[in-house]
Write a protein that holds these residues in place. Structure first.
Motif: not given
Lengths: 243, 376
Positions: B310-335
């Motif tokens: 699911f695109p992070i941009e379309s998530m509710p605000v709370f979850f958008r901020y929560l994803t910042v703490l997830l390593p997978a969120r950043w590695f998906v972008v990097a990969c």
């Protein structure tokens, strides 16, 4: 060789309201073999763990004296060897690999290690089994390997928690012969055991029950004072009086 | 002496690492899980999770029966997206949709050819099964493209050439969903396996009793953590190599970036996930519990909140901020950046920096939470 004296005074410890230690006190000098004797649940393991720093007393003091000076646990720890009651070795590692692992943990020089490992293998008669994995050793061999790992860094104090449990009589006798050799080398030894007959093999015994040491001294003197022929009789008599 | 007892000694960390290597080299199940599972899952799910919808069953109800109406059907048939079907005798269009034998129905009304000849609005209608909105959205996007193609082929060109808007897709010109899916899967699978590997290692030592003896030696928590991280890092990098090979050779995923940047991103991500596993292990001290926690905190957030599905941009605000703490969120972008866009270190400063901060934080937390006693 470093001389280490361990002492506890008025040590108390509770686990979720249950009393494990209630004012226990003892002192172990270098070159002496002490026995901590008592039935299951007497508090022997808790006292040993407190001495090695794995448990923190609620009240009371634990003192480490290195060459006559008080030192903190962190300084004394490299000179204290501890052999827990439960199986604590790696079943897939061989005897030789265990020795190498503890050599690296204690940062022992290779030449010193080679000499000590040879001596320990000879003393324990495990020279022919050094490539056998711990998981395939007999009960007695397993305990000896545990002892070898504890002795590899040439400790000044040795704390053993029921090391002869489940060991056959011949291996037990060999084990005790080994302890006498170590005592004569100047090591302070404290052995916790539920085998009452082993008490008589110690220089000093500490009789423990309900988290308290109720009698301590030379085994023969205690038996003479209490008018008992062996220690099991003492504990049975005490239990009957309590009941 | 006191200072020496407190300081980090590499030799002690190496002794832990050497012991772990010996355990691993004899534990075929763990080796197979670490090396085989990521490749197997990426290949398996690389096929299963295909967002491209092809050969959709299109029921054709041609009430005009002219050359022009047949040309319209040909436009649909020519694209690989639809597979025209005739209505069997006795069946109804709605019945075919309900039975799932068709996903859409094309109704061509009588007079369709006549209207197109006069350049008047010609009537044809498409009814789509809306019960599967994922497929429906894809079909709807195909239809808008085919509508233009149909207009060009059926309506005679009478006027001068008009300005036309052309859309080009960068980095994935054919919008091949497999390129998108496999690079995301890479992250999820690698994260899941690496968390699980280290989640068991400290808990196992507590359960077997070896930790009690280890804690009575001079070894320090940081030495244990580093000693346990290092072999699993090497093992997981082996899994990265195999999975990378599968993505490139099996699925033909392009790799436009630098291998050095990719390696750096993998090391940073694995530091995070391996430390996360160790943290779980250190806190739970039980293998069963550690396994459940690693699934809960490793697999689920990586799948649902990493931007893989699911695109992070379309998530509710709370979850958008929560994803910042997830390593997978950043590695998906990097990969995806490295594989598809050829992004370099400068382009990926934010995700790589975030992974570095999370990695250091998780290692520090694991060391801090590491119990050096056996207090309950």
């Amino acid at each position: 060789m470093t001389a280490l004296t361990l002492a506890v005074a008025d040590v108390h410890k509770q686990f979720r309201g249950a009393t494990a230690l209630a004012g226990a006190a003892l002192r172990i000098e270098p070159g002496t073999l002490h026995g901590l004797i008592g039935p299951d649940g007497a508090g022997k393991t808790t006292l040993l763990r407190t001495l090695v720093g794995l448990l923190h007393p609620d009240r009371g003091t634990v003192v480490y004296q290195q060459d006559g000076r008080d030192v903190p646990l962190l300084v004394a720890r490299p000179f204290i060897a501890y052999m827990p009651q439960q199986q604590s070795l790696y079943p897939d590692l061989s005897i030789q690999e265990h020795l190498e692992f503890f050599r690296d943990l204690y940062q022992i020089e290779y030449e010193a290690f080679a000499a000590r490992a040879r001596r320990l293998l000879r003393l324990t008669r495990l020279e022919d089994f050094k490539d056998r994995s711990a998981g395939h050793l007999s009960g007695g061999m397993y305990k000896k390997l545990g002892l070898m790992c504890a002795l590899l860094p040439t400790p000044a104090a040795l704390l053993l928690d029921e090391p002869t449990n489940g060991v056959d009589p011949i291996s037990r006798r060999e084990f005790w012969d080994l302890l006498y050799t170590l005592r004569d080398d100047g090591i302070a030894i404290l052995i916790a055991t539920a085998y009452m007959d082993e008490a008589e093999r110690c220089d000093t015994v500490h009789l423990m029950e309900g988290g308290r040491i109720w009698s301590a001294g030379a085994p023969r003197r205690i038996l003479a004072e209490e008018g008992a022929s062996h220690f099991a009789e003492l504990f049975v008599r005490r239990a009957a009086a309590g009941a | 002496m006191s200072g020496e007892a407190r300081r980090f000694i590499l030799g002690r960390a190496l002794s832990i690492a050497r012991k772990e290597v010996r355990h691993l080299s004899r534990d075929r199940v763990t080796l197979a899980m670490a090396l085989g599972v990521p490749v197997g899952l990426v290949i398996l799910f690389g096929y299963v999770l295909d967002y491209d919808v092809k050969r959709v069953g299109l029921l054709v109800i041609d009430r005009d029966q002219t050359r022009v109406s047949r040309s319209l059907v040909d436009v649909f048939a020519a694209a690989d997206y639809f597979s025209p079907l005739a209505l069997p005798p006795g069946a109804t269009p709605l019945g075919r949709l309900e039975e799932g034998r068709a996903k859409a129905v094309l109704f061509i009304e009588p007079g369709f050819a006549r209207a197109t000849a006069k350049a008047q609005p010609a009537r044809a209608q498409i009814v789509i099964d809306g019960s599967d909105n994922q497929t429906t959205s894809v079909i709807a996007s195909y239809l808008s493209g085919l509508q233009n193609a149909a207009s060009r082929s059926l309506v005679p060109d009478t006027g001068p050439p008009q300005a036309r808007l052309r859309t080009r897709f960068l980095f994935n010109p054919e919008l091949n969903s497999r390129w998108f899916v496999v690079t995301g899967l890479f992250v999820v699978v690698l994260g899941m396996v690496s968390v699980l590997l280290t989640a068991l290692t400290v808990a196992r030592e507590w359960e077997t009793g070896s930790m009690e003896r280890l804690l009575s030696t001079p070894v320090r928590p940081l030495e244990i953590i580093i000693g346990k991280l290092a072999p699993y890092m090497a093992l997981c990098l082996g899994a990265v190599g195999l999975t990378y090979g599968a993505a490139r050779l099996w699925f033909g995923i392009p790799f436009n970036g630098s291998h050095g940047t990719f390696l750096l991103a993998c090391v940073l991500f694995l530091t995070c996930t391996l430390a996360q596993g160790l943290l779980i292990s250190v806190v739970t001290r039980q293998q069963q519990l550690a396994m459940q926690f690693s699934n809960l905190t490793g697999l689920l957030p990586a799948t649902l909140l990493s931007g893989f599905v699911f695109p992070i941009e379309s998530m509710p605000v709370f979850f958008r901020y929560l994803t910042v703490l997830l390593p997978a969120r950043w590695f998906v972008v990097a990969c995806r950046g490295i594989f598809l866009k050829g992004a370099g270190i400068a382009d990926l400063a934010l995700p790589l920096g975030a992974l570095a901060v999370l990695g250091v934080g998780l290692v520090a937390l694991a060391v801090k939470k590491f119990k050096t006693d056996v207090e309950p």
